[in-house]
Write a protein that holds these residues in place. Structure first.
Motif, PDB file in Angstrom:
ATOM      1  N   THR A 175     -51.944-132.652  78.918  1.00 15.53           N
ATOM      2  CA  THR A 175     -51.014-131.752  78.199  1.00 15.53           C
ATOM      3  C   THR A 175     -51.784-131.079  77.142  1.00 15.53           C
ATOM      4  O   THR A 175     -51.517-129.760  77.101  1.00 15.53           O
ATOM      5  N   THR A 178     -53.523-128.106  78.773  1.00 13.73           N
ATOM      6  CA  THR A 178     -52.639-127.208  79.093  1.00 13.73           C
ATOM      7  C   THR A 178     -52.335-126.204  77.713  1.00 13.73           C
ATOM      8  O   THR A 178     -52.224-125.011  77.940  1.00 13.73           O
ATOM      9  N   ARG A 182     -53.086-122.453  77.571  1.00 11.01           N
ATOM     10  CA  ARG A 182     -51.983-121.486  77.533  1.00 11.01           C
ATOM     11  C   ARG A 182     -52.327-120.485  76.490  1.00 11.01           C
ATOM     12  O   ARG A 182     -51.828-119.183  76.189  1.00 11.01           O
ATOM     13  N   PHE A 185     -54.893-118.339  76.951  1.00 13.50           N
ATOM     14  CA  PHE A 185     -54.261-117.232  77.892  1.00 13.50           C
ATOM     15  C   PHE A 185     -53.771-116.203  76.957  1.00 13.50           C
ATOM     16  O   PHE A 185     -54.060-114.726  77.477  1.00 13.50           O
ATOM     17  N   ILE A 186     -52.871-116.644  76.130  1.00 11.60           N
ATOM     18  CA  ILE A 186     -52.200-115.318  75.279  1.00 11.60           C
ATOM     19  C   ILE A 186     -52.989-114.557  74.367  1.00 11.60           C
ATOM     20  O   ILE A 186     -52.997-113.556  74.334  1.00 11.60           O
ATOM     21  N   ILE A 191     -54.653-111.326  78.710  1.00 12.92           N
ATOM     22  CA  ILE A 191     -53.716-110.637  79.241  1.00 12.92           C
ATOM     23  C   ILE A 191     -53.612-108.956  78.778  1.00 12.92           C
ATOM     24  O   ILE A 191     -53.243-108.271  79.575  1.00 12.92           O
TER      25      ILE A 191
ATOM     26  N   LEU B  28     -44.010-134.932  79.815  1.00  7.69           N
ATOM     27  CA  LEU B  28     -45.210-133.925  79.569  1.00  7.69           C
ATOM     28  C   LEU B  28     -45.205-133.114  80.772  1.00  7.69           C
ATOM     29  O   LEU B  28     -45.634-131.689  80.362  1.00  7.69           O
ATOM     30  N   LEU B  31     -42.840-130.305  80.284  1.00  7.49           N
ATOM     31  CA  LEU B  31     -43.106-129.476  78.896  1.00  7.49           C
ATOM     32  C   LEU B  31     -44.242-128.459  79.382  1.00  7.49           C
ATOM     33  O   LEU B  31     -44.005-127.357  79.085  1.00  7.49           O
ATOM     34  N   GLU B  32     -45.267-128.971  80.041  1.00  4.90           N
ATOM     35  CA  GLU B  32     -46.484-128.150  80.422  1.00  4.90           C
ATOM     36  C   GLU B  32     -45.914-126.901  81.146  1.00  4.90           C
ATOM     37  O   GLU B  32     -46.414-125.759  81.078  1.00  4.90           O
ATOM     38  N   LEU B  35     -44.396-124.379  79.107  1.00  8.58           N
ATOM     39  CA  LEU B  35     -45.648-123.626  78.625  1.00  8.58           C
ATOM     40  C   LEU B  35     -46.028-122.260  79.526  1.00  8.58           C
ATOM     41  O   LEU B  35     -46.277-121.265  78.980  1.00  8.58           O
ATOM     42  N   VAL B  36     -46.509-122.920  80.689  1.00  6.26           N
ATOM     43  CA  VAL B  36     -47.056-122.208  81.632  1.00  6.26           C
ATOM     44  C   VAL B  36     -46.162-120.931  81.859  1.00  6.26           C
ATOM     45  O   VAL B  36     -46.442-119.981  81.618  1.00  6.26           O
ATOM     46  N   THR B  39     -45.440-118.451  78.815  1.00  4.58           N
ATOM     47  CA  THR B  39     -46.865-117.508  78.532  1.00  4.58           C
ATOM     48  C   THR B  39     -46.912-116.552  79.569  1.00  4.58           C
ATOM     49  O   THR B  39     -47.366-115.353  79.157  1.00  4.58           O
ATOM     50  N   SER B  40     -46.631-117.160  80.817  1.00  9.77           N
ATOM     51  CA  SER B  40     -46.665-115.833  81.655  1.00  9.77           C
ATOM     52  C   SER B  40     -45.698-115.008  81.444  1.00  9.77           C
ATOM     53  O   SER B  40     -45.904-113.444  81.702  1.00  9.77           O
ATOM     54  N   ALA B  42     -44.493-113.989  78.679  1.00 10.79           N
ATOM     55  CA  ALA B  42     -45.029-113.415  77.594  1.00 10.79           C
ATOM     56  C   ALA B  42     -46.015-112.312  77.929  1.00 10.79           C
ATOM     57  O   ALA B  42     -46.104-111.051  77.481  1.00 10.79           O
ATOM     58  N   ALA B  43     -46.842-112.655  78.991  1.00 10.68           N
ATOM     59  CA  ALA B  43     -48.023-111.688  79.264  1.00 10.68           C
ATOM     60  C   ALA B  43     -47.365-110.430  80.066  1.00 10.68           C
ATOM     61  O   ALA B  43     -47.725-109.487  79.624  1.00 10.68           O
ATOM     62  N   TYR B  70     -43.458-118.936  90.768  1.00 11.91           N
ATOM     63  CA  TYR B  70     -43.373-120.576  90.398  1.00 11.91           C
ATOM     64  C   TYR B  70     -42.594-121.184  91.509  1.00 11.91           C
ATOM     65  O   TYR B  70     -42.673-122.537  91.685  1.00 11.91           O
TER      66      TYR B  70
END
Lengths: 264, 262
Positions: A175, A178, A182, A185-186, A191, B28, B31-32, B35-36, B39-40, B42-43, B70
């Motif tokens: 975790t 990750t 991430r 990533f941002i 991006i 967890l 939760l990950e 996040l993934v 953020t995707s 957001a991109a 996904y």
């Protein structure tokens, strides 16, 4: 120390030679994401009549090709490997050796990058031709790129080790990894070139270490920054590298006290 | 058929119990995924600050596409990838013998025996993203397109399945194929944008070698109203062909298996 490193390098090159194909495949991971975002931004630039926020399609190509190279030269995988080493108790014999475990992974890291650099450049040439790249820099951009990429690679490597030390306390750090991945990533410029992000995201990006690993050297190599900015970036990289090294020293010492695998 | 469904339920429940032994890890993982996916999105939002369309795709359509991406990943990682990981191990160690002895279809067994139950959350999250995108599109989705969407999604997952099965079958000859799978996973990343964004050479390799491009773009195209039932039928026929070809390859590969007692 130099003699030790030379020995380690030779040994590691021999070890790596057994896994040539594997190394080439791992190289793909450095390439694919930047090329994907390059393609997407090219589509955006085309939709906007050729350029977005001062970036033409050719500038995007230059940025993302530079980013691929930087990404490859800065890759560090210790935060993924270390958990395994601790769980399997493989760290214990390493701790007994007179050399800090860090040095072995420095050599591993260097050898991977050296051996895959040439094929990577071949792929990048193909991408450059496909996307009609334009380089906008001066000769001194290339000169400044050298210290910048070294600082970036060192920063990425040390940051990876700081994350890795979390294993001493948490055992499993999926975790945590990750979360770091991430965030990078941002905010690392993957991006989008930082200049195209909303104001507040740029502020966050320059405050966090991730942009100094990817976006900063990539922008310098692309030739998209003034000399004063370049030097400012170098200072930022150096500061973050210093902080990370200090953090690692503390975390390592405290972590070893927590370490309780067989033989500890 | 009923027997196989019942078997699958038994696999799922045993794997669920197994996974619940590590409850913290389970939460967890979810939760990950937040996040993934967050953020995707957001991109994509950052990109659409500078444009209103990307190759004819609007922002809500892109969000739907991301959700589909996904969902397909979730579907594949829920059942097929964990099962195939074990399969490769079985081939290497020779323990596939135990599977071969059982009175069931071996292909079914090796494809579905192991699940990573937490990945069902990816499916759910992906669906939530699709619905979020749909609300943004604003259009009412009728029963017809909804059915087509589900169908094309299933076809997409099966298309990726057939490719994975083909790749894993290579283990019978080459033993170590984890690296091939690594390439596959690296390429799947490209599914986060519509396949028509990419230059030709990449598009060809995406759509033929790694069908993730088709798999992700097709359901999103249904939502965008760019794919009618004829196109979905063609996709279905292609999927049936691909699965048929992959299982023929599997049976052929199985003959080269040299386990502990074969």
């Amino acid at each position: 120390m130099i003699r030790i490193y030379r020995q380690l390098l030779v040994a590691q090159i021999q070890a790596a030679a057994q896994y040539r194909i594997q190394a080439l495949l791992w190289m793909l991971f450095s390439i694919i994401r930047p090329v994907i975002f390059l393609a997407a931004w090219t589509a955006v630039a085309t939709a906007q009549g050729g350029s977005v926020g001062g970036y033409s399609a050719s500038d995007f190509a230059a940025y993302y090709i530079a980013l691929t190279l930087v990404n490859h030269l800065c890759i560090a995988w210790n935060s993924f490997e270390f958990e395994f080493e601790i769980r399997q108790g493989r760290l214990s014999p390493k701790l007994l050796r007179p050399l800090h475990p860090l040095h072995y992974s420095v050599v591993e890291n260097l050898v991977f990058k050296i051996t895959t650099l040439l094929p990577l450049c071949l792929v990048l040439v193909i991408v450059a031709l496909t996307f009609n790249v334009r380089w906008a820099g001066e000769w001194w951009h290339l000169v400044i790129f050298v210290p910048s990429i070294i600082l970036a690679a060192a920063l990425s490597f040390m940051l990876g080790w700081v994350v890795a030390t979390a294993t001493f306390w948490l055992q499993r750090i999926n975790t945590v990894n990750t979360l770091f991945q991430r965030t990078a990533f941002i905010f690392a410029g993957q991006i989008a070139p930082l200049a195209l992000m909303p104001e507040w995201m740029q502020v966050v990006s320059y405050a966090l270490p991730f942009a100094y690993i990817l976006a900063v050297p990539a922008e310098i190599l692309r030739g998209g920054v003034t000399l004063e900015r370049c030097l400012l970036y170098l200072v930022g990289q150096a500061v973050w590298l210093g902080l990370t090294i200090i953090a690692f020293r503390f975390a390592w010492r405290a972590g070893l006290r927590e370490y309780s695998a067989v033989g500890a | 058929m009923i027997r196989y469904l019942r078997m699958f339920r038994a696999f799922a429940s045993s794997e669920f119990q197994f996974e619940m032994e590590y409850r913290g890890n389970f939460y967890l993982s979810i939760l990950e995924m937040f996040l993934v996916i967050g953020t995707s999105i957001a991109a994509v939002l950052v990109m659409f600050q500078h444009t209103t369309t990307m190759n004819g795709w609007t922002l809500p359509q892109m969000i739907v596409l991301l959700g589909v991406y996904y969902m397909i990943q979730g579907g594949v990682n829920l059942v097929f990838s964990p099962s195939f990981e074990r399969l490769m191990e079985h081939v290497r160690a020779g323990t596939l013998d135990f599977h071969l002895l059982k009175p069931v279809n071996v292909q079914f067994l090796v494809s579905t025996r192991h699940l990573r139950v937490v990945r069902a959350a990816d499916l759910a999250l992906g669906l939530a993203v699709v619905i979020f995108g749909l609300v943004q599109v604003g259009a009412e989705i009728g029963v017809g397109p909804a059915v087509l969407f589900v169908l094309s999604l299933l076809f997409g997952i099966m298309l990726v399945y057939s490719l994975l099965l083909g790749l894993v079958t290579l283990a019978f000859w080459f033993v170590r194929v984890e690296n091939l799978l690594a390439i596959f996973w690296a390429f799947t990343e490209a599914g986060r944008f519509p396949v028509d964004v990419y230059p030709l050479w990449l598009r060809v390799s995406l759509s033929t070698i790694v069908p993730i491009g088709i798999a992700v773009t097709a359901p999103a195209n249904v939502i965008a109203g760019r794919m009618d039932w004829i196109a979905v039928a063609v996709l279905g026929a292609g999927t049936v062909l691909a699965v048929g070809f992959a299982s023929a390859l599997w049976r052929w590969g199985l003959r080269s298996y040299t386990g502990a007692s074969a």
